[in-house]
Design a protein around this motif. Sequence first.
Motif, PDB file in Angstrom:
ATOM      1  N   LYS A  73       0.830  -1.216   0.000  1.00 30.40           N
ATOM      2  CA  LYS A  73       0.000   0.000   0.000  1.00 30.40           C
ATOM      3  C   LYS A  73       0.860   1.260   0.000  1.00 30.40           C
ATOM      4  CE  LYS A  73      -4.060  -1.937   2.238  1.00 30.40           C
ATOM      5  NZ  LYS A  73      -4.832  -2.015   3.487  1.00 30.40           N
ATOM      6  N   GLU A  74       2.012   1.180   0.630  1.00 25.21           N
ATOM      7  CA  GLU A  74       2.916   2.322   0.756  1.00 25.21           C
ATOM      8  C   GLU A  74       3.653   2.640  -0.552  1.00 25.21           C
ATOM      9  OE1 GLU A  74       6.632   3.151   3.695  1.00 25.21           O
ATOM     10  OE2 GLU A  74       5.169   1.669   4.387  1.00 25.21           O
ATOM     11  N   THR A  75       3.632   1.726  -1.491  1.00 26.42           N
ATOM     12  CA  THR A  75       4.382   1.867  -2.741  1.00 26.42           C
ATOM     13  C   THR A  75       4.146   3.216  -3.409  1.00 26.42           C
ATOM     14  OG1 THR A  75       4.341  -0.512  -3.109  1.00 26.42           O
ATOM     15  CG2 THR A  75       4.763   0.847  -5.027  1.00 26.42           C
ATOM     16  N   LYS A  76       2.901   3.625  -3.483  1.00 26.28           N
ATOM     17  CA  LYS A  76       2.550   4.866  -4.182  1.00 26.28           C
ATOM     18  C   LYS A  76       3.253   6.086  -3.572  1.00 26.28           C
ATOM     19  CE  LYS A  76      -1.563   6.261  -6.490  1.00 26.28           C
ATOM     20  NZ  LYS A  76      -1.553   5.194  -7.406  1.00 26.28           N
ATOM     21  N   SER A  77       3.420   6.110  -2.254  1.00 29.81           N
ATOM     22  CA  SER A  77       3.995   7.282  -1.588  1.00 29.81           C
ATOM     23  C   SER A  77       5.525   7.279  -1.547  1.00 29.81           C
ATOM     24  CB  SER A  77       3.442   7.398  -0.164  1.00 29.81           C
ATOM     25  OG  SER A  77       3.874   6.303   0.618  1.00 29.81           O
ATOM     26  N   LEU A  78       6.154   6.166  -1.884  1.00 26.45           N
ATOM     27  CA  LEU A  78       7.615   6.107  -1.859  1.00 26.45           C
ATOM     28  C   LEU A  78       8.195   6.807  -3.090  1.00 26.45           C
ATOM     29  CD1 LEU A  78       8.126   2.424  -0.682  1.00 26.45           C
ATOM     30  CD2 LEU A  78       8.532   4.504   0.647  1.00 26.45           C
ATOM     31  N   GLU A  79       9.166   7.669  -2.844  1.00 22.61           N
ATOM     32  CA  GLU A  79       9.822   8.395  -3.929  1.00 22.61           C
ATOM     33  C   GLU A  79      10.843   7.499  -4.617  1.00 22.61           C
ATOM     34  OE1 GLU A  79       9.238  11.529  -5.048  1.00 22.61           O
ATOM     35  OE2 GLU A  79       7.539  11.558  -3.654  1.00 22.61           O
ATOM     36  N   PRO A  80      11.043   7.672  -5.931  1.00 20.83           N
ATOM     37  CA  PRO A  80      12.094   6.910  -6.614  1.00 20.83           C
ATOM     38  C   PRO A  80      13.464   7.257  -6.028  1.00 20.83           C
ATOM     39  CG  PRO A  80      10.673   8.028  -8.193  1.00 20.83           C
ATOM     40  CD  PRO A  80      10.301   8.528  -6.840  1.00 20.83           C
ATOM     41  N   LEU A  81      14.365   6.307  -6.042  1.00 26.72           N
ATOM     42  CA  LEU A  81      15.728   6.531  -5.561  1.00 26.72           C
ATOM     43  C   LEU A  81      16.393   7.569  -6.459  1.00 26.72           C
ATOM     44  CD1 LEU A  81      18.004   5.469  -3.627  1.00 26.72           C
ATOM     45  CD2 LEU A  81      18.698   4.018  -5.533  1.00 26.72           C
ATOM     46  N   LYS A 157       3.727  -8.620  -8.202  1.00 34.19           N
ATOM     47  CA  LYS A 157       4.276  -7.648  -9.157  1.00 34.19           C
ATOM     48  C   LYS A 157       3.176  -6.745  -9.695  1.00 34.19           C
ATOM     49  CE  LYS A 157       6.888  -7.111 -13.408  1.00 34.19           C
ATOM     50  NZ  LYS A 157       7.713  -7.744 -14.440  1.00 34.19           N
ATOM     51  N   GLU A 158       2.054  -7.331 -10.027  1.00 36.50           N
ATOM     52  CA  GLU A 158       0.925  -6.556 -10.554  1.00 36.50           C
ATOM     53  C   GLU A 158       0.458  -5.519  -9.521  1.00 36.50           C
ATOM     54  OE1 GLU A 158      -3.492  -7.815 -11.802  1.00 36.50           O
ATOM     55  OE2 GLU A 158      -1.912  -8.979 -12.786  1.00 36.50           O
ATOM     56  N   MET A 159       0.384  -5.929  -8.265  1.00 36.32           N
ATOM     57  CA  MET A 159      -0.050  -5.004  -7.207  1.00 36.32           C
ATOM     58  C   MET A 159       0.951  -3.866  -7.039  1.00 36.32           C
ATOM     59  SD  MET A 159      -1.438  -7.756  -4.415  1.00 36.32           S
ATOM     60  CE  MET A 159      -2.095  -6.589  -3.237  1.00 36.32           C
ATOM     61  N   ILE A 160       2.223  -4.182  -7.080  1.00 37.85           N
ATOM     62  CA  ILE A 160       3.260  -3.150  -6.954  1.00 37.85           C
ATOM     63  C   ILE A 160       3.188  -2.201  -8.147  1.00 37.85           C
ATOM     64  CG2 ILE A 160       5.759  -2.714  -6.992  1.00 37.85           C
ATOM     65  CD1 ILE A 160       4.876  -3.765  -4.278  1.00 37.85           C
ATOM     66  N   MET A 161       3.097  -2.746  -9.358  1.00 41.68           N
ATOM     67  CA  MET A 161       3.059  -1.905 -10.557  1.00 41.68           C
ATOM     68  C   MET A 161       1.813  -1.017 -10.566  1.00 41.68           C
ATOM     69  SD  MET A 161       5.747  -2.217 -12.239  1.00 41.68           S
ATOM     70  CE  MET A 161       6.924  -2.845 -11.082  1.00 41.68           C
TER      71      MET A 161
END
Length: 165
Positions: A73-81, A157-161
């Motif tokens: 769930k947190e994936t969306k809020s994480l900034e790219p490295l 993977k689908e959920m993360i993407m």
Amino acid sequence: MFDVGDYIVYGQNGICQVVDITHPNISGADADRLYYVLVPQKTRDSKLFCPADNDRVILRKVVTAEEAKAIIKETKSLEPLTIANDRMRDDSYKNVMKQCDLRQSIQIIKALLIRKKEREESGKKITATDERYLKMAEEFLYGELSIATGMDKDTVKEMIMDNCN
């Protein structure tokens, strides 16, 4: 201390299952030390021996199902490295991967997907270094989240993407 049957993260070896805890009778092993006998999930036909008191390599339990779902769930809020210096790209990726941190893996994946898209738009292919670290980060992330949640890697993977956009 881990128990037989536990799934653990063993540094760059990734997800392993503890199949025994013993004093192995093998060359180079300290007979007085306890060792975990580990079966890596990516190559199940091999065994690794890791001292139970190892403090040089990350050795931790796989996250729980609840922690895994929270990370997804947190994936969306994480900034790219972000990499300040392109010349340090390889070292930066390597250092992040050594941490065995799921959130940092997501940040690498996000950064590399953006970089891949930018390169494709300008008619270039992804670099070999970027491709290698993208695969490593995906294997680590999807492997651990899959074991933690009981879902297959493709579903994870689908959920993360879905959350990367």
